[in-house]
Write a protein that holds these residues in place. Structure first.
Motif, PDB file in Angstrom:
ATOM      1  N   ASP A   3       0.865  -1.187   0.000  1.00 13.70           N
ATOM      2  CA  ASP A   3       0.000   0.000   0.000  1.00 13.70           C
ATOM      3  C   ASP A   3       0.904   1.239   0.000  1.00 13.70           C
ATOM      4  O   ASP A   3       1.637   1.483   0.955  1.00 13.70           O
ATOM      5  CB  ASP A   3      -0.876  -0.050   1.267  1.00 13.70           C
ATOM      6  N   ARG A 145      -5.504   6.322  -5.662  1.00 13.31           N
ATOM      7  CA  ARG A 145      -6.315   5.863  -4.537  1.00 13.31           C
ATOM      8  C   ARG A 145      -7.597   5.206  -5.043  1.00 13.31           C
ATOM      9  O   ARG A 145      -7.966   5.395  -6.198  1.00 13.31           O
ATOM     10  CB  ARG A 145      -6.647   7.037  -3.617  1.00 13.31           C
ATOM     11  N   PRO A 146      -8.273   4.431  -4.174  1.00 15.70           N
ATOM     12  CA  PRO A 146      -9.554   3.846  -4.575  1.00 15.70           C
ATOM     13  C   PRO A 146     -10.501   4.963  -5.031  1.00 15.70           C
ATOM     14  O   PRO A 146     -10.522   6.038  -4.433  1.00 15.70           O
ATOM     15  CB  PRO A 146     -10.069   3.199  -3.285  1.00 15.70           C
ATOM     16  N   ALA A 165      -0.393   1.697  -6.298  1.00 14.40           N
ATOM     17  CA  ALA A 165      -1.730   1.647  -5.701  1.00 14.40           C
ATOM     18  C   ALA A 165      -1.664   1.970  -4.216  1.00 14.40           C
ATOM     19  O   ALA A 165      -0.773   1.519  -3.507  1.00 14.40           O
ATOM     20  CB  ALA A 165      -2.330   0.258  -5.894  1.00 14.40           C
ATOM     21  N   SER A 167      -4.222   2.837  -0.503  1.00 19.02           N
ATOM     22  CA  SER A 167      -5.560   2.817   0.094  1.00 19.02           C
ATOM     23  C   SER A 167      -5.989   4.213   0.532  1.00 19.02           C
ATOM     24  O   SER A 167      -7.160   4.538   0.529  1.00 19.02           O
ATOM     25  CB  SER A 167      -5.576   1.896   1.318  1.00 19.02           C
ATOM     26  N   VAL A 180     -10.970  -2.801   0.891  1.00 18.06           N
ATOM     27  CA  VAL A 180     -10.789  -1.615   0.046  1.00 18.06           C
ATOM     28  C   VAL A 180      -9.543  -1.770  -0.832  1.00 18.06           C
ATOM     29  O   VAL A 180      -9.570  -1.495  -2.035  1.00 18.06           O
ATOM     30  CB  VAL A 180     -10.677  -0.349   0.943  1.00 18.06           C
ATOM     31  N   LEU A 181      -8.471  -2.250  -0.220  1.00 16.90           N
ATOM     32  CA  LEU A 181      -7.205  -2.361  -0.947  1.00 16.90           C
ATOM     33  C   LEU A 181      -7.283  -3.445  -2.023  1.00 16.90           C
ATOM     34  O   LEU A 181      -6.862  -3.242  -3.169  1.00 16.90           O
ATOM     35  CB  LEU A 181      -6.068  -2.636   0.048  1.00 16.90           C
ATOM     36  N   GLU A 183      -9.952  -4.662  -3.518  1.00 14.55           N
ATOM     37  CA  GLU A 183     -10.871  -4.217  -4.572  1.00 14.55           C
ATOM     38  C   GLU A 183     -10.174  -3.225  -5.511  1.00 14.55           C
ATOM     39  O   GLU A 183     -10.328  -3.270  -6.740  1.00 14.55           O
ATOM     40  CB  GLU A 183     -12.124  -3.589  -3.925  1.00 14.55           C
ATOM     41  N   HIS A 184      -9.385  -2.342  -4.937  1.00 15.89           N
ATOM     42  CA  HIS A 184      -8.644  -1.340  -5.709  1.00 15.89           C
ATOM     43  C   HIS A 184      -7.624  -2.028  -6.627  1.00 15.89           C
ATOM     44  O   HIS A 184      -7.523  -1.710  -7.818  1.00 15.89           O
ATOM     45  CB  HIS A 184      -7.949  -0.394  -4.717  1.00 15.89           C
ATOM     46  N   TYR A 185      -6.889  -2.991  -6.082  1.00 17.65           N
ATOM     47  CA  TYR A 185      -5.924  -3.752  -6.893  1.00 17.65           C
ATOM     48  C   TYR A 185      -6.636  -4.472  -8.033  1.00 17.65           C
ATOM     49  O   TYR A 185      -6.120  -4.558  -9.151  1.00 17.65           O
ATOM     50  CB  TYR A 185      -5.144  -4.750  -6.025  1.00 17.65           C
ATOM     51  N   ARG A 187      -9.398  -3.614  -9.603  1.00 17.35           N
ATOM     52  CA  ARG A 187      -9.768  -2.653 -10.659  1.00 17.35           C
ATOM     53  C   ARG A 187      -8.546  -2.314 -11.518  1.00 17.35           C
ATOM     54  O   ARG A 187      -8.602  -2.346 -12.749  1.00 17.35           O
ATOM     55  CB  ARG A 187     -10.341  -1.380 -10.025  1.00 17.35           C
ATOM     56  N   THR A 196      -3.691  -9.541  -9.699  1.00 19.15           N
ATOM     57  CA  THR A 196      -3.328  -8.626  -8.614  1.00 19.15           C
ATOM     58  C   THR A 196      -1.922  -8.920  -8.071  1.00 19.15           C
ATOM     59  O   THR A 196      -1.227  -7.995  -7.651  1.00 19.15           O
ATOM     60  CB  THR A 196      -4.360  -8.677  -7.467  1.00 19.15           C
TER      61      THR A 196
END
Ligand SMILES: [Zn+2]
Length: 217
Positions: A3, A145-146, A165, A167, A180-181, A183-185, A187, A196
Motif C-alpha cells: 500500500d 487511490r480507490p 496503488a 488505500s 478496500v485495498l 478491490e482497488h488492486y 480494478r 493482482t
C-alpha cells in the motif's frame, strides 16, 4: 498487500501523517508531514518535523503539499512556502517526499522542478492525463487511490510501472481496510489485463526508493 499511502497502520504500507505527529503501529516505512486544514503551517510545525527527521533516519517527509480547498484559510503562498521548506528538509536529510495535491498541480510542479535531486511521490493523484505525463517526465511516482477518476484509466493503461496503488485509508477497521485495498488492486489489474499478484510486484518495484523492502520483509 503493498500500500503506497495509508493512514492506517499496516506492515505493508507507507504510512504518513498530516498533523506533524509520528504515525504509530506497524508500517513498511513512515512519513511525517503537515497539510493545510490539519495543523498550522508555521515555524513550530516545521521544527517538529525537522526534529523527527533528525531522530529517525528512516522517516520520510510526508504528506506535505497544496490544497485549493483551504486557500481561503491558509493562503496559497503560505502553503507553497511550507512545502518548499519541507522539500529543503528532505533534500538536506536525504529523504523522499510524499506529496498531496488538490487542484493546484501547476503550482506543485513548479515546486517539484526546484528540487530535481529529491524523490517525489504524488499520492491520491486526481489531475489530468497531461499532468500525469508531466509528473512522470519529472521523475515523480504517481499513486492512485480507490475511486480515482475513470477519465484517468487510459493513462493508467499506458504506463504500468509509473504509478502505484494506495488505500489512503483513514479508518480503523482492518477488515474494511483489506477489502478496500484488494478491490482497488482488482480494478487496476483489470485495466492492465493482469492479476493482482503481478500488479503488486510492479507497484513494489516502482516504490523501491520509498521503502527499503530488503530490510522490511
Ligand atoms: Zn493521505
Amino acid at each position: 498487500m503493498f500500500d503506497a499511502h495509508s493512514h492506517f497502520a499496516s506492515p505493508d504500507a507507507l504510512v504518513c501523517s498530516a498533523d506533524a505527529l509520528l504515525p504509530s503501529g506497524p508500517a513498511l516505512r513512515r512519513g511525517i508531514g503537515a497539510l493545510a486544514g490539519g495543523i498550522g503551517l508555521d515555524d513550530a510545525t516545521a521544527v517538529l518535523i525537522e526534529k523527527a527527521l533528525k531522530a529517525d533516519p528512516s522517516l520520510m517527509v510526508g504528506e506535505v503539499g497544496l490544497d485549493r480547498r483551504f486557500t481561503d484559510r491558509v493562503p496559497a503562498a503560505v502553503q507553497r512556502d511550507f512545502l518548499r521548506r519541507s522539500c529543503s528538509l528532505a533534500r538536506f536529510y536525504g529523504r523522499p517526499v510524499i506529496l498531496h495535491c488538490v487542484r493546484m498541480y501547476g503550482e506543485l510542479l513548479s515546486v517539484i522542478r526546484e528540487f530535481p535531486d529529491v524523490r517525489f511521490m504524488v499520492h491520491g493523484f486526481s489531475g489530468s492525463e497531461e499532468t500525469g505525463r508531466e509528473l512522470v517526465r519529472n521523475g515523480v511516482l504517481v499513486s492512485l487511490r480507490p475511486g480515482f477518476p475513470a477519465r484517468l484509466e487510459g493513462w493508467v493503461r499506458s504506463c504500468p510501472g509509473k504509478w502505484v496503488a494506495e488505500s489512503d485509508f483513514t479508518g480503523t477497521d482492518a477488515a474494511l481496510y483489506n477489502e478496500v485495498l484488494v478491490e482497488h488492486y482488482r480494478r487496476l489489474a483489470g485495466l492492465l489485463g493482469t492479476d493482482t499478484d503481478r500488479l503488486e510486484e510492479i507497484c513494489r518495484g516502482a516504490s523501491e526508493v520509498f521503502a527499503d523492502f530488503q530490510t522490511a520483509r
